[in-house]
Design a protein around this motif. Structure first.
Motif, PDB file in Angstrom:
ATOM      1  N   THR A 178       0.837  -1.208   0.000  1.00  0.00           N
ATOM      2  CA  THR A 178       0.000   0.000   0.000  1.00  0.00           C
ATOM      3  C   THR A 178       0.871   1.257   0.000  1.00  0.00           C
ATOM      4  OG1 THR A 178      -1.469  -1.253   1.445  1.00  0.00           O
ATOM      5  CG2 THR A 178      -1.954   1.088   1.215  1.00  0.00           C
ATOM      6  N   ASP A 224      -3.655   0.025  -4.272  1.00  0.00           N
ATOM      7  CA  ASP A 224      -3.925  -0.007  -2.834  1.00  0.00           C
ATOM      8  C   ASP A 224      -3.343   1.260  -2.224  1.00  0.00           C
ATOM      9  OD1 ASP A 224      -5.191  -2.430  -2.938  1.00  0.00           O
ATOM     10  OD2 ASP A 224      -3.509  -3.588  -2.137  1.00  0.00           O
ATOM     11  N   HIS A 263      -7.647   1.370   0.319  1.00  0.00           N
ATOM     12  CA  HIS A 263      -7.423   0.036   0.882  1.00  0.00           C
ATOM     13  C   HIS A 263      -7.455   0.120   2.410  1.00  0.00           C
ATOM     14  CE1 HIS A 263      -6.023  -4.064   0.779  1.00  0.00           C
ATOM     15  NE2 HIS A 263      -5.038  -3.779   1.596  1.00  0.00           N
ATOM     16  N   THR A 264      -6.887   1.201   2.929  1.00  0.00           N
ATOM     17  CA  THR A 264      -6.887   1.388   4.390  1.00  0.00           C
ATOM     18  C   THR A 264      -7.145   2.846   4.755  1.00  0.00           C
ATOM     19  OG1 THR A 264      -4.489   1.734   4.386  1.00  0.00           O
ATOM     20  CG2 THR A 264      -5.250  -0.482   4.917  1.00  0.00           C
ATOM     21  N   THR A 294     -13.034  -1.066   3.693  1.00  0.00           N
ATOM     22  CA  THR A 294     -11.696  -0.483   3.859  1.00  0.00           C
ATOM     23  C   THR A 294     -11.082  -0.940   5.186  1.00  0.00           C
ATOM     24  OG1 THR A 294     -12.265   1.436   2.523  1.00  0.00           O
ATOM     25  CG2 THR A 294     -10.494   1.731   4.115  1.00  0.00           C
ATOM     26  N   TYR A 310      -1.790  -9.199  -1.996  1.00  0.00           N
ATOM     27  CA  TYR A 310      -1.153  -8.525  -3.132  1.00  0.00           C
ATOM     28  C   TYR A 310      -0.185  -9.454  -3.859  1.00  0.00           C
ATOM     29  CZ  TYR A 310       3.721  -7.406  -2.136  1.00  0.00           C
ATOM     30  OH  TYR A 310       5.052  -7.487  -1.967  1.00  0.00           O
ATOM     31  N   THR A 370      -5.359  -7.119  -5.440  1.00  0.00           N
ATOM     32  CA  THR A 370      -5.276  -5.739  -4.970  1.00  0.00           C
ATOM     33  C   THR A 370      -6.496  -4.987  -5.485  1.00  0.00           C
ATOM     34  OG1 THR A 370      -4.009  -5.110  -6.914  1.00  0.00           O
ATOM     35  CG2 THR A 370      -2.749  -5.726  -4.959  1.00  0.00           C
ATOM     36  N   GLY A 371      -6.633  -3.747  -5.052  1.00  0.00           N
ATOM     37  CA  GLY A 371      -7.712  -2.894  -5.546  1.00  0.00           C
ATOM     38  C   GLY A 371      -9.074  -3.566  -5.453  1.00  0.00           C
ATOM     39  N   PHE A 425      -9.486  -7.317  -4.294  1.00  0.00           N
ATOM     40  CA  PHE A 425      -9.581  -7.601  -2.863  1.00  0.00           C
ATOM     41  C   PHE A 425     -11.013  -7.357  -2.378  1.00  0.00           C
ATOM     42  CE2 PHE A 425      -9.740  -5.827   1.440  1.00  0.00           C
ATOM     43  CZ  PHE A 425      -9.417  -6.971   2.152  1.00  0.00           C
TER      44      PHE A 425
END
Ligand code: SAM
Length: 482
Positions: A205, A247, A282-283, A323, A399, A404-405, A408
């Motif tokens: 990330t 991410d 992502h976070t 998220t 990942y 990813t993105g 996920f």
């Protein structure tokens, strides 16, 4: 005057001051509007589907109404839903990571950060590649598999080539059974070309805290240096995505500005990313300003108490259910304990926020970025998590498997978490127990694994997980993943 447009690529349009002020007014006006609040809570609740579970999330206006609400009973209902969402998408797994400070050279003038350029008494340090290797060995010996690298902004001392070399060094260290399998990066806003290079270097990330969404305060708090440019900083995630990083991690530094303003800005930023790039953050991290070398957190007027902090965390959980949410060792054990239930899915453990801190026997303070509140060792954190029925996870599979993105996010939506993240958490926990844990933690951990294995729904996956854990216990075979 700039007009609100979540699809715009201009900071002042997707983080629009007028829209935030109207949102705050709307939220204030409706904070006791029970029918509306009931509707919003109903919308936020996870819904069971054939495949698993789904959640609609909330708009920045809806979520801001919940944040404005002071009614104790409603707050409790917000917390209950936050827990339900957490359980539905993240279960009782908590992903563990550690920050690694590479360099505290910095040309910015951030008023809240001790690395600011004018601080002449803090020791300046930049790790050599050999020193990074030593830090990584120390981190691997603790049991870490996932790092977030941190550096001040300094084009001469910390150019992108230095960051790229450091990532290569980190991934190249394989000490005993250890390795670092995911490197997240928290460095200053940069150009698309550099984001592309970070992507090619295999980062997880890209994390960049907005610090504050309030433009005027931002300019005042960042009086000098490249970080002074509000638009360049705020538009960084769009450049990162253009450079191929899907991410990205958002965050504001709570305490600098009014939290309701920050909250609305944060959710608007998430909405913007979703709208433009088809994938939200992502976070989201929730740091609060802490005491540090020449920084007194009381110098900022907008500090928030623990209860408000919990309320913010829960409202973020409801607004952006897919998220991940991160809390660091800036916070004490008791605050972290409360927030884990309300939606946090990642925590740092055994952290040192000084440059070169891990290779030192004693915790050094001379280059520290902020005081660490939770000073327990990683083993203590792992054991404490399990005591509280959370599974410490060292998983880095997503990942590395290309999830990813939005890939996920679809794993979450398709209810595959229990057949994927859950076994990965158990297998990586077994690695930790076998290679790094104290005897007490090991016993507690294997008891937890026994219980949790039975919750894997797919029989074949359950069987394979058991088999792999057998290999981990009886051989040097490692790094199994779904
Ligand atoms: N230099 C990079 C930048 O400017 O974005 C990022 C790295 S900085 C080492 C990481 C984060 O630490 C900053 O984004 C800021 O939010 C946070 N930070 C700085 N001073 C802090 C303090 N006194 N207390 C808590 N967090 C702080």
């Amino acid at each position: 005057m700039a007009k609100y447009d979540p699809a715009s690529l201009k900071a002042e349009e997707f983080i629009n001051d007028e829209e935030i002020l109207e949102t705050l007014e709307y939220a204030e006006k409706n904070r006791d509007n029970i029918p509306l609040i009931n509707e919003i809570l109903e919308k936020a609740r996870p819904v069971r589907t054939e495949k698993g579970c789904t959640c609609r999330g909330l708009s920045h206006r809806e979520a801001s109404v919940l944040l404005s609400c002071e009614d104790k009973e409603i707050r409790e209902r917000i917390y209950v839903i936050a827990r339900e969402i957490k359980q539905a998408f993240y279960g009782n797994r908590i992903v563990i990571f550690a920050p690694l400070y590479l360099s505290n050279y910095c040309v910015n003038g951030c008023l809240y950060c001790p690395y600011h350029m004018k601080n002449s008494h803090i020791a300046r340090k930049k790790l050599t590649q050999e020193e990074i290797r030593k830090e990584v060995i120390a981190l691997q010996d603790m049991g870490h598999k996932r790092l977030a690298i941190e550096a001040g902004e300094d084009p001469v001392n910390n150019p992108i080539e230095y960051i790229l070399d450091s990532i290569k060094t980190i991934y190249g260290v394989h000490h005993k059974n250890g390795d670092i399998r995911r490197v997240n990066v928290n460095i200053a806003a940069t150009e698309v070309e550099n984001y592309r290079k970070l992507k090619e270097a295999g980062i997880g990330t890209y994390v960049l805290f907005q610090e504050t969404y309030h433009r005027e305060s931002y300019l005042r708090l960042h009086p000098t240096g490249p970080k002074h440019d509000y638009a360049y900083h705020t538009e960084a995630m769009d450049r990162a995505m253009e450079g191929g990083i899907d991410d990205v991690g958002l965050g504001v530094l709570f305490g600098l500005e009014l939290y309701k303003y920050e909250f609305a800005g944060l959710i608007m930023h998430a909405e913007h990313l979703e709208r433009v790039h088809g994938v939200g953050p992502h976070t989201i991290s929730v740091p609060r300003v802490k005491r540090a070398d020449d920084i007194d957190p009381d110098a900022f007027d907008n500090g928030i108490d623990d209860e408000t902090f919990a309320h913010i965390t829960a409202c973020i959980r409801l607004a952006v259910p897919y998220t991940g949410m991160i809390i660091s060792t800036r916070e004490s054990q008791s605050v972290r304990e409360k927030l884990l239930d309300l939606g946090i899915s990642q925590i740092s453990g055994g952290s040192r926020t000084s440059v070169g801190g891990y290779a030192e026997e004693e915790r050094p303070h001379d280059t520290e970025q902020f005081d660490v509140s939770d000073q327990r060792s990683l083993d203590e954190v792992v054991s404490w998590l399990m005591e509280n029925d959370h599974i410490p996870s060292f998983c880095t599979a997503c990942y590395r498997e290309g999830r990813t993105g939005d890939r996920f996010m679809s794993l979450c939506r398709n209810g595959q978490i229990l057949n994927c993240c859950h076994p990965n958490a158990l297998m990586t926990l077994a690695e930790y127990l076998e290679d790094y844990a104290s005897e007490g933690t090991k016993a507690r951990g294997y008891a937890m694994i026994e219980r949790e294995l039975e919750r894997i729904p797919n029989e074949k996956t359950r069987g394979m997980t058991k088999e792999n854990i057998g290999y981990i216990r009886n051989s040097d075979r490692r790094d199994f993943r779904f």
